[in-house]
Design a protein around this motif. Structure first.
Motif, PDB file in Angstrom:
ATOM      1  N   THR A 216       0.858  -1.183   0.000  1.00 35.39           N
ATOM      2  CA  THR A 216       0.000   0.000   0.000  1.00 35.39           C
ATOM      3  C   THR A 216       0.894   1.233   0.000  1.00 35.39           C
ATOM      4  OG1 THR A 216      -1.661   1.245   1.233  1.00 35.39           O
ATOM      5  CG2 THR A 216      -0.138  -0.067   2.521  1.00 35.39           C
TER       6      THR A 216
ATOM      7  N   LYS B 264       0.159   3.912   1.649  1.00 36.97           N
ATOM      8  CA  LYS B 264       0.059   4.538   2.970  1.00 36.97           C
ATOM      9  C   LYS B 264       1.153   3.952   3.853  1.00 36.97           C
ATOM     10  CE  LYS B 264      -4.890   5.492   2.621  1.00 36.97           C
ATOM     11  NZ  LYS B 264      -6.225   5.304   3.239  1.00 36.97           N
TER      12      LYS B 264
ATOM     13  N   ARG C  39       0.285   2.530   7.408  1.00 36.96           N
ATOM     14  CA  ARG C  39      -0.526   1.313   7.328  1.00 36.96           C
ATOM     15  C   ARG C  39       0.345   0.129   6.899  1.00 36.96           C
ATOM     16  NH1 ARG C  39      -5.842   1.193   3.630  1.00 36.96           N
ATOM     17  NH2 ARG C  39      -6.535   2.623   5.305  1.00 36.96           N
TER      18      ARG C  39
ATOM     19  N   GLU D 242       2.909  10.300   5.499  1.00 37.95           N
ATOM     20  CA  GLU D 242       1.581   9.718   5.316  1.00 37.95           C
ATOM     21  C   GLU D 242       1.549   8.777   4.110  1.00 37.95           C
ATOM     22  OE1 GLU D 242      -1.116   9.763   7.165  1.00 37.95           O
ATOM     23  OE2 GLU D 242      -0.013  10.888   8.686  1.00 37.95           O
ATOM     24  N   ARG D 243       2.171   9.217   3.003  1.00 39.92           N
ATOM     25  CA  ARG D 243       2.181   8.417   1.796  1.00 39.92           C
ATOM     26  C   ARG D 243       3.613   8.260   1.308  1.00 39.92           C
ATOM     27  NH1 ARG D 243      -2.731   7.554  -0.376  1.00 39.92           N
ATOM     28  NH2 ARG D 243      -1.859   7.081  -2.436  1.00 39.92           N
TER      29      ARG D 243
END
Length: 464
Positions: A119, A121, A124, A227-228
């Protein structure tokens, strides 16, 4: 001679703890200390045997004349083989379980790991990767799990600094997850083989402390990520020996392998035979299934192609030789009487298993966690009578807190410095990570997790 043997062992421990500086493989050091220690022991065999085993030695002679050859035969048959047998149980268990992992890896049974955590993210992905590592390490050994998951990290993360963060979270999760079960780490296997703990009691006692020691550092590491994040993705390279297996065949092999490992505690509980026999049974079944699924490929040159096993084989061989060397080393010190002398002093001046656990954790930060744990385990035997009342003696009974405290502290405190575990050393080598970077950015976070889990373990013991 006792002082010489102890000095050699202490020097070997120093070399083990400074492997990252000397580049001398700690498995070689452990094997050297174990073999030389026993050679020196047998040179003064008569003195040691008459002091520690005089009654048994007289029975062994059965009226014959005591000679240097007779005492050597007694040591070889009645003393040395006992420690070889203890070590062989652990080594055969590791050999069987790691061969199971190699068969599963060869057949692509872990190929689902990369898509599962992929992912953009960043936080995550860190939690998914770390949680998956924690769960897998509870079933497999922590070194193998770390190697598998670091390969996943390499496939997804291109930035070197971010790989450091993800790799550190993998090591923490592997060591805490492995510490939670008796089959997740050589320390747990050793305790289980010496009947110091049962599988269920061990896992239930260490579940919450290990979860805390894993979750807190992982949360703090996640705050170092954006965050990303851009990730890399490429198709799996041609693997040769697993291309004809479809999804259900791979899932069946995974079920036989991992499910079989979970069956081993039940096998041991029913038969009372050593756990390594159950592991060999699972391996034999998985091996047969592997040959049935891959029978068309066994005569093809594709079978030579291997992607991960060479890495695993080197790590497996090193771990097996290291475990054997440490157990032989500690065994020869036990036979000199030095361990009993040290145990008596610890009972007099410390007389507290929590202090002993803290010391084990501190030693494990710089010394290998298995070497630390086995050294502390050798101070006491299961169910022995110690001074200090029934409550204190109970801590050394089967499922006593002493064994669990030492196992937790030695395994988890090894995360404070990467050199405290084979998983951490694998990370340093695979990622070429400076140990200073690990300590500055990860060490204190791991220390906080260990201490908090340790306090929770103490609170649980007081309430019970």
């Amino acid at each position: 001679m006792t002082l010489i043997i102890v000095a050699i062992v202490l020097l070997s421990y120093l070399l083990i703890s400074t492997e990252h500086l000397t580049n001398i493989n700690k498995a070689a050091v452990a094997m050297f200390a174990g073999t030389v220690g026993w050679v020196l022991y047998i040179c003064y065999g008569t003195d040691f045997v008459m002091r520690e085993h005089s009654g048994d030695y007289v029975d062994f002679l059965n009226g014959a004349v005591a000679t240097s050859t007779a005492v050597k035969h007694y040591i070889a048959q009645n003393i040395f083989l006992k420690y070889v047998g203890k070590a062989a149980e652990i080594v055969l268990f590791l050999l069987a379980t790691m061969t199971i992992v190699e068969i599963l890896v060869n057949n692509g049974c872990f190929d689902f790991l990369t898509p599962m955590v992929r992912t953009r993210k960043a936080k995550r992905m860190l939690w998914a990767l770390s949680a998956l590592t924690f769960l897998i390490s509870a079933n497999l050994d922590n070194l193998t799990t770390t190697t598998l998951m670091l390969i996943v990290v390499h496939q997804l993360v291109s930035g070197r600094r971010y790989r450091f963060i993800y790799g550190s979270s993998v090591v923490i999760a592997a060591n805490t997850g492995g510490a939670m079960t008796v089959i997740g780490e050589p320390t747990g296997v050793a305790l289980w083989n010496m009947n110091a703990v049962t599988a269920t009691s061990f896992s239930m006692s260490l579940l919450l402390p290990c979860l805390i020691a894993w979750a807190l550092p992982t949360f703090l590491l996640s705050r170092m990520l954006p965050e990303r994040m851009d990730i890399t993705w490429s198709p799996m390279p041609y693997r040769g020996d697993d291309t004809n297996l479809n999804t259900w065949q791979r899932m069946l092999m995974l079920f036989v392998g991992i499910g079989g490992l979970w069956f081993i505690p039940t096998f041991h509980s029913i038969t009372k035979l050593s756990p390594f026999l159950g592991a060999l049974c699972v391996l034999s079944v998985l091996w047969i299934v592997n040959e049935l699924f891959n029978h068309r490929l066994f005569t093809v040159d594709k079978m030579i192609d291997r992607r991960i096993p060479r890495t695993l084989q080197y790590g497996v061989l090193q771990m097996i030789l290291f475990v054997m060397g440490i157990m032989l080393t500690v065994g020869v010190v036990e036979e000199t009487g030095a361990v009993r002398w040290l145990a008596a002093r610890c009972d007099i001046y410390l007389h507290n298993i929590w202090v002993m656990g803290g010391l084990a954790g501190l030693f494990s930060c710089v010394l290998d966690n298995f070497a630390t744990a086995w050294s502390f385990f050798s101070l006491h035997s299961v169910g022995e009578h110690v001074q200090g009342g029934a409550a204190y003696a109970q801590t050394f009974a089967e499922n006593g807190y002493y064994w669990k405290v030492i196992a937790y502290c030695s395994a988890v405190a090894g995360n404070v410095l990467a050199v405290g575990s084979m998983s951490g050393i694998a990370l340093l080598k695979m990622e070429r990570m400076p140990m200073g970077w690990y300590f500055r950015h990860v060490g204190m976070k791991a220390l906080m997790g260990w201490v908090l889990g340790f306090l929770v373990m103490m609170a649980a013991a007081v309430m019970l």
